[in-house]
Structure formats: C-alpha cells, structure tokens
Design a protein around this motif. Structure first.
Motif, PDB file in Angstrom:
ATOM      1  N   LEU A   1      11.600 -32.789 -34.802  1.00  0.00           N
ATOM      2  CA  LEU A   1      13.058 -32.753 -35.778  1.00  0.00           C
ATOM      3  C   LEU A   1      12.837 -33.771 -37.226  1.00  0.00           C
ATOM      4  N   LEU A   2      12.793 -33.897 -38.204  1.00  0.00           N
ATOM      5  CA  LEU A   2      11.922 -34.791 -39.203  1.00  0.00           C
ATOM      6  C   LEU A   2      14.300 -35.392 -39.975  1.00  0.00           C
TER       7      LEU A   2
ATOM      8  N   THR B   1       8.232 -25.591 -34.335  1.00  0.00           N
ATOM      9  CA  THR B   1       9.529 -24.808 -35.518  1.00  0.00           C
ATOM     10  C   THR B   1       9.766 -26.777 -35.685  1.00  0.00           C
ATOM     11  N   VAL B   2       9.781 -26.645 -37.187  1.00  0.00           N
ATOM     12  CA  VAL B   2       9.928 -27.925 -37.834  1.00  0.00           C
ATOM     13  C   VAL B   2      11.249 -28.181 -38.784  1.00  0.00           C
ATOM     14  N   VAL B   3      12.340 -29.110 -38.040  1.00  0.00           N
ATOM     15  CA  VAL B   3      13.346 -29.226 -38.534  1.00  0.00           C
ATOM     16  C   VAL B   3      14.285 -29.787 -39.421  1.00  0.00           C
ATOM     17  N   ARG B   4      14.365 -30.335 -40.405  1.00  0.00           N
ATOM     18  CA  ARG B   4      14.746 -31.124 -40.737  1.00  0.00           C
ATOM     19  C   ARG B   4      16.026 -31.578 -41.688  1.00  0.00           C
ATOM     20  N   TYR B   5      16.547 -33.044 -40.897  1.00  0.00           N
ATOM     21  CA  TYR B   5      17.759 -33.062 -41.094  1.00  0.00           C
ATOM     22  C   TYR B   5      17.972 -34.433 -41.788  1.00  0.00           C
ATOM     23  N   GLY B   6      19.089 -34.014 -42.387  1.00  0.00           N
ATOM     24  CA  GLY B   6      20.406 -34.970 -43.489  1.00  0.00           C
ATOM     25  C   GLY B   6      20.912 -35.468 -42.428  1.00  0.00           C
TER      26      GLY B   6
ATOM     27  N   GLU C   1      21.665 -33.470 -29.485  1.00  0.00           N
ATOM     28  CA  GLU C   1      22.807 -32.775 -29.782  1.00  0.00           C
ATOM     29  C   GLU C   1      21.223 -30.742 -30.016  1.00  0.00           C
ATOM     30  N   LEU C   2      20.170 -31.257 -30.827  1.00  0.00           N
ATOM     31  CA  LEU C   2      19.602 -30.022 -31.422  1.00  0.00           C
ATOM     32  C   LEU C   2      18.612 -29.430 -30.495  1.00  0.00           C
ATOM     33  N   ARG C   3      18.193 -30.976 -28.961  1.00  0.00           N
ATOM     34  CA  ARG C   3      17.264 -30.734 -27.559  1.00  0.00           C
ATOM     35  C   ARG C   3      15.657 -30.512 -28.329  1.00  0.00           C
ATOM     36  N   PRO C   4      15.950 -31.159 -29.763  1.00  0.00           N
ATOM     37  CA  PRO C   4      13.995 -31.409 -29.975  1.00  0.00           C
ATOM     38  C   PRO C   4      13.428 -31.983 -28.840  1.00  0.00           C
TER      39      PRO C   4
ATOM     40  N   SER D   1      17.461 -36.067 -22.886  1.00  0.00           N
ATOM     41  CA  SER D   1      17.569 -35.028 -23.791  1.00  0.00           C
ATOM     42  C   SER D   1      16.506 -34.233 -23.487  1.00  0.00           C
ATOM     43  N   GLY D   2      15.752 -34.428 -23.319  1.00  0.00           N
ATOM     44  CA  GLY D   2      14.224 -34.044 -23.428  1.00  0.00           C
ATOM     45  C   GLY D   2      13.347 -33.882 -24.483  1.00  0.00           C
ATOM     46  N   ALA D   3      13.701 -34.688 -25.473  1.00  0.00           N
ATOM     47  CA  ALA D   3      11.935 -35.320 -26.063  1.00  0.00           C
ATOM     48  C   ALA D   3      11.745 -35.852 -25.751  1.00  0.00           C
ATOM     49  N   ARG D   4       9.823 -35.349 -25.672  1.00  0.00           N
ATOM     50  CA  ARG D   4       9.164 -35.790 -24.749  1.00  0.00           C
ATOM     51  C   ARG D   4       8.361 -36.741 -25.829  1.00  0.00           C
TER      52      ARG D   4
END
Length: 342
Positions: free
Chosen positions: A77-78, A106-111, A126-129, A151-154
């Motif tokens: 997540l970015l 998979t790269v997700v840019r999130y605003g 919530e997005l479980r990155p 939540s799983g972010a390593r």
C-alpha cells in the motif's frame, strides 16, 4: 494485443484448469508460470504458451487464494499524502511502484483525506497489505503501527523527514537542502541571507526543515552572517511587494525554497532594479530546466532520492524476513549546481 475468447453469457470465470487444458500443461505448471516461480525449471516456450493461454481466456490469479497459499498478501500500500507532492517524490514513487511490480507485488495507491494517523492506519489495515509505505505528512503512532502489524503487514515503512518508533524509515532530511544552499552562499562571500518560506498550504512540511538547515549552516560556520525568513506567496504581487522592500532588508543573498519561487522572485527583483547576482545572489532547489533558461542562469540544489539497496528490493527483503529491528535509510542526496545567479 490478444483478443479475449468469446464467453457465453452466464458462464463462470476461467480457472487455472482451463488455462492448463488450453496450454497442454499441468495446473502446477500454470501456477509456477503465473506466479513467477523461478525455482522450477520451465522452458521459455512453455512459459510463453501458458501466458498466451491465460491472456486468451482472460484468466487472472485469485488474489485471496494466492495470499492463503503464501500465508500473506502480495499487496503493498502506497497511501497518498495530504500535502502537495513534488516531482522528486512522484518520480521516486513511480520507480518504487515499478520495482515492486517486477518483484510480483500488487501495488495500491490509496488516497485518504481528513483522517488522523490512527484512523488512517485502521483504514489501511482493512486492505490487509503485506507492506505499507506511509507518507511523511501523516505521522504514524505506535498504536497505528501495531494495528497494521496485527493485520498482517510484515513491513511498515515511513517516508519522511523523521523516523517513527517501531517502523522502518526512508528518511528524507530536507534540512540538508537548506544547509547546502546557504553553505554555497557563504562560500561566495554572502553574509546577510534571506530564506523564502512559502505561505501556500502544505509547503510547511518541507519549508520548515529547509529553513532549519539554513540556520544550522550559519551556526556551524565561522562567518559573521545571519539568516532571515521571508514569507512569500506564489503570486506576482507577493513577489513584487517583497522586491519593493528588498533594499530596506539589507540582504545580499536569498535561498528561495525551490526553483519555482526562485524564478518568481528573481524576475520581481530585476523589475525592481536590482542586479542578480551583483546586488543579490539567488539560489533555488530542484534544478529545473526552466531555471537554466533564466538569465542569469539559476544556481540550484539538485536532489535525488537513492540508497544502497533499491527501495523495492529492501521492502521485499523486509517482507521475507519480518521481525527485525527498525532500519533507517537516508535517501536524500543534495548537491549544489552553481550557475550565474549566485
């Protein structure tokens, strides 16, 4: 570009078994190829056949299934910052995204707007990155970092001027930009130096540390010199007003925050009858091409964001080996490009 095979209305989505049948290989081979598994030897012709079959059918791997098999997601997540992002940051983020995609993330840019740091962290969770690169204008807290980790972010990484306890950090120390600019002006014999502080919302995140770096450069020097903050809006009337008062300020140099403000102020100073650099030396930051077209050509602090290990590879390493102590990597590499204006 391949055309998708026609699918009758109401049919189910294509599966890896469909790809395997069309390509004439096993489902395991399909999995190895589409997941970029390089530990199994598969010929280039077979890989090409599998990818062509997947393209013909419009098949894409199921992200949740892949995450279940791996024990974690492949999403990085970015989040977008709330402050304006300059060309340097945009270029860095684009290169980071490209590098992560090559490593099969998979790269997700999130605003997100209007959330505090903890609220933002809960939304991201919530997005479980598997990893998050947090913007510098949103100061994560230990609570938010804990939410993301559980939540799983390593890997939780901050990108900004200051590290955060409990997170890895890509440090961009803007103080060095101001320090480099003022050291250059001091070396040119300038002793009364103005530092432009933009008044537009969002610039304070960079303007404050650049001013602090300018002050530090004077304090660390042996010169009898001083620094004065100069509030300025990115508007012609604001620059003209400052230029009209310039002689009363007694300044013989200015670090104008960046090249755009430097060009704005340079034109106003020239219109007010001052000679650049005779009356006032000017230096910007960013090394824009337009600054080289100005007359006199604009001196600038060129910048790049880089570190010993490519950031995408660093994030992949942290994901593969979670739980280590927080790392600090200083990205900003400034260098003065001296031209006629100083």
């Amino acid at each position: 570009m391949s055309q998708l095979s026609p699918q009758p209305a109401g049919t189910s989505l294509p599966t890896s078994a469909d790809v395997a049948r069309l390509a004439g290989v096993s489902r395991a081979t399909v999995s190895y190829v589409l997941n970029n598994n390089t530990t199994v030897r598969i010929s280039d012709s077979t890989r090409r056949r599998v990818r062509e079959a997947a393209a013909d059918l419009g098949y894409v791997p199921h992200a949740a299934a892949r995450s279940l098999r791996a024990g974690h997601s492949r999403t990085v997540l970015l989040p977008a910052g709330q402050a304006p992002a300059g060309a340097l940051y945009q270029r860095f983020l684009t290169q980071l995204e490209s590098g992560l995609r090559r490593l099969d993330y998979t790269v997700v840019r999130y605003g997100g707007v209007g959330q505090d740091a903890d609220e933002a962290a809960m939304t991201w969770a919530e997005l479980r990155p598997v990893a998050v690169v947090s913007p510098g204008d949103l100061a994560l807290t230990p609570y938010g970092i804990g939410v993301l980790t559980r939540s799983g972010a390593r890997a939780v990484i901050t990108l900004g001027s200051q590290p955060v306890d409990g997170a890895h950090a890509l440090v961009v120390d803007q103080r060095e930009v101001g320090a480099h600019a003022v050291r250059h002006l001091l070396a040119r014999g300038r002793r009364s130096i103005g530092v432009v502080v933009p008044q537009e919302p969002g610039h304070a995140l960079i303007a404050r540390p650049r001013l602090a770096g300018a002050l530090r450069a004077v304090e660390e020097s042996d010169a009898d010199a001083g620094v004065r903050a100069l509030p300025l809006r990115y508007q012609e009337d604001s620059a003209q007003d400052l230029a009209s008062r310039w002689r009363t300020l007694g300044l013989d140099a200015v670090f104008a925050y960046d090249d755009e403000y430097a060009m704005l102020l340079t034109r106003a100073l020239q219109d007010a009858g001052l000679v650049i650099p005779g009356d006032t030396a000017v230096i910007g930051a960013g090394d824009l091409m337009l600054g080289r077209l100005l007359r006199p050509r604009l001196s600038s602090v060129a910048m790049e964001l880089t570190c010993e290990q490519r950031p995408a590879e660093m994030i992949d390493r942290l994901v593969q080996n979670p739980g280590g102590p927080p790392e600090r990597h200083h990205l900003l590499r400034p260098a003065v490009v001296a031209r006629e204006s100083s």
